[in-house]
Design a protein around this motif. Structure first.
Motif, PDB file in Angstrom:
ATOM      1  N   ILE A 119       0.964  -1.229  -0.080  1.00 42.26           N
ATOM      2  CA  ILE A 119      -0.027  -0.045   0.011  1.00 42.26           C
ATOM      3  C   ILE A 119       0.864   1.306  -0.135  1.00 42.26           C
ATOM      4  CG2 ILE A 119      -1.720   1.271   1.301  1.00 42.26           C
ATOM      5  CD1 ILE A 119      -2.735  -1.603   2.454  1.00 42.26           C
ATOM      6  N   ALA A 121       1.593   4.525   0.878  1.00 43.94           N
ATOM      7  CA  ALA A 121       0.912   5.521   2.122  1.00 43.94           C
ATOM      8  C   ALA A 121       1.468   6.736   2.048  1.00 43.94           C
ATOM      9  CB  ALA A 121       1.217   4.806   3.358  1.00 43.94           C
ATOM     10  N   ASP A 127      -5.972   7.169   5.692  1.00 50.32           N
ATOM     11  CA  ASP A 127      -7.114   6.668   5.322  1.00 50.32           C
ATOM     12  C   ASP A 127      -7.305   5.527   6.325  1.00 50.32           C
ATOM     13  OD1 ASP A 127      -9.249   5.011   4.283  1.00 50.32           O
ATOM     14  OD2 ASP A 127      -8.210   4.830   2.342  1.00 50.32           O
ATOM     15  N   GLU A 130      -6.964   1.789   5.163  1.00 52.28           N
ATOM     16  CA  GLU A 130      -5.674   1.432   4.743  1.00 52.28           C
ATOM     17  C   GLU A 130      -4.373   1.619   5.784  1.00 52.28           C
ATOM     18  OE1 GLU A 130      -4.789   3.181   1.081  1.00 52.28           O
ATOM     19  OE2 GLU A 130      -6.172   1.928   0.008  1.00 52.28           O
ATOM     20  N   HIS A 131      -4.485   2.548   6.713  1.00 51.85           N
ATOM     21  CA  HIS A 131      -3.796   2.989   7.441  1.00 51.85           C
ATOM     22  C   HIS A 131      -4.007   2.776   9.021  1.00 51.85           C
ATOM     23  CE1 HIS A 131      -3.030   5.920   4.059  1.00 51.85           C
ATOM     24  NE2 HIS A 131      -2.280   5.052   3.675  1.00 51.85           N
ATOM     25  N   GLY A 153       1.941  -1.744   4.587  1.00 49.51           N
ATOM     26  CA  GLY A 153       0.813  -2.319   4.538  1.00 49.51           C
ATOM     27  C   GLY A 153       0.794  -3.046   3.062  1.00 49.51           C
ATOM     28  N   TYR A 154       0.005  -3.936   3.059  1.00 47.04           N
ATOM     29  CA  TYR A 154      -0.301  -4.931   2.014  1.00 47.04           C
ATOM     30  C   TYR A 154      -1.794  -4.990   1.661  1.00 47.04           C
ATOM     31  CZ  TYR A 154       4.727  -5.541   2.164  1.00 47.04           C
ATOM     32  OH  TYR A 154       6.036  -5.291   2.149  1.00 47.04           O
ATOM     33  N   ARG A 155      -2.049  -5.448   0.373  1.00 49.53           N
ATOM     34  CA  ARG A 155      -3.453  -5.786  -0.207  1.00 49.53           C
ATOM     35  C   ARG A 155      -2.969  -7.139  -0.909  1.00 49.53           C
ATOM     36  NH1 ARG A 155      -3.598  -0.822  -2.288  1.00 49.53           N
ATOM     37  NH2 ARG A 155      -5.427   0.333  -1.278  1.00 49.53           N
ATOM     38  N   LYS A 158      -7.802  -6.784  -3.862  1.00 49.75           N
ATOM     39  CA  LYS A 158      -8.561  -5.708  -3.621  1.00 49.75           C
ATOM     40  C   LYS A 158      -8.533  -5.348  -1.934  1.00 49.75           C
ATOM     41  CE  LYS A 158     -10.816  -4.660  -7.879  1.00 49.75           C
ATOM     42  NZ  LYS A 158     -11.993  -4.453  -8.423  1.00 49.75           N
ATOM     43  N   LYS A 159      -8.322  -6.576  -1.358  1.00 46.85           N
ATOM     44  CA  LYS A 159      -8.597  -6.719   0.058  1.00 46.85           C
ATOM     45  C   LYS A 159      -7.430  -6.267   0.891  1.00 46.85           C
ATOM     46  CE  LYS A 159      -9.800  -9.475   3.893  1.00 46.85           C
ATOM     47  NZ  LYS A 159      -9.969 -10.954   4.401  1.00 46.85           N
ATOM     48  N   VAL A 160      -7.458  -5.408   1.854  1.00 55.66           N
ATOM     49  CA  VAL A 160      -6.400  -4.948   2.841  1.00 55.66           C
ATOM     50  C   VAL A 160      -6.004  -6.127   3.491  1.00 55.66           C
ATOM     51  CG1 VAL A 160      -5.427  -3.607   4.521  1.00 55.66           C
ATOM     52  CG2 VAL A 160      -6.630  -2.579   2.838  1.00 55.66           C
ATOM     53  N   TYR A 163      -2.576  -3.586   7.451  1.00 53.66           N
ATOM     54  CA  TYR A 163      -2.499  -1.954   7.499  1.00 53.66           C
ATOM     55  C   TYR A 163      -1.381  -1.668   7.547  1.00 53.66           C
ATOM     56  CZ  TYR A 163      -7.681  -2.582   8.075  1.00 53.66           C
ATOM     57  OH  TYR A 163      -9.202  -3.030   8.040  1.00 53.66           O
TER      58      TYR A 163
END
Length: 183
Positions: A119, A121, A127, A130-131, A153-155, A158-160, A163
């Motif tokens: 992600i 950041a 956000d 995500e964070h 963070g990683y997805r 589309k799903k986190v 965070y």
């Protein structure tokens, strides 16, 4: 005394055509027929219930196999990273940094192939989807801006899945913007 015939005589002497009438079912025959229908329907129901139970079990087993095989592919790819780390640890200090950088690139490529992306950041607006803010610090950035990434963070698609742990700006230092009083 004479015996008289008491059978009614039809008014017109035309013969009525006889329709074959099946004899009415006796109560025992009717009951036997209903029992047979019940047994047939019950048998169909039991087979259908068994088929559905088998389908449910097969689907659950297939899903479990699919998850295991997905993890297996990731594990094989990660083993390549482990092998390269072992080689890097055996190398001399001069080539160690280059080897670790190459391993990091390899790992990022493997993660990307499996739909895992970092992600972005830094310098973005905070956000909470995500964070994860671990600190609020004064900075020259606008309030609510991510100024430091403590842990990325990683997805996964589309799903986190993790965070990003970030430090968020409080805005400019309060003493920098305080109006100067004139006497």
């Amino acid at each position: 005394m004479e015996d008289y015939d008491t059978t009614p005589v039809p008014e017109n002497n035309a013969a009525e055509p006889e329709t074959p009438v099946s004899p009415p079912l006796q109560p025992r025959d009717e009951l036997a027929e209903q029992k047979k229908q019940y047994e047939d329907l019950n048998d169909r129901y039991l087979r259908l219930a068994a088929d559905f139970d088998n389908y449910r079990k097969r689907t659950a087993r297939d899903h479990e196999d699919m998850v295991h095989h997905a993890n297996e592919r990731l594990a094989v790819d990660i083993l390549e990273v482990a092998d390269n780390l072992e080689r890097a640890l055996k190398s001399d200090d001069i080539h160690l940094r280059t080897g670790v950088e190459q391993i990091h690139q390899l790992l990022c490529g493997i993660l990307a192939r499996h739909g895992i992306t970092p992600i972005d950041a830094l310098k973005k607006s905070f956000d909470p989807g995500e964070h994860d803010a671990v600190a609020h610090i004064p900075s020259n950035e606008a309030e609510g801006t991510v100024v430091d990434v403590v842990s990325p963070g990683y997805r996964m698609y589309k799903k986190v899945i993790r965070y990003a742990k970030v430090a968020v700006s409080k805005g400019k230092n309060s003493h920098d913007e305080a109006p100067v009083e004139k006497s």
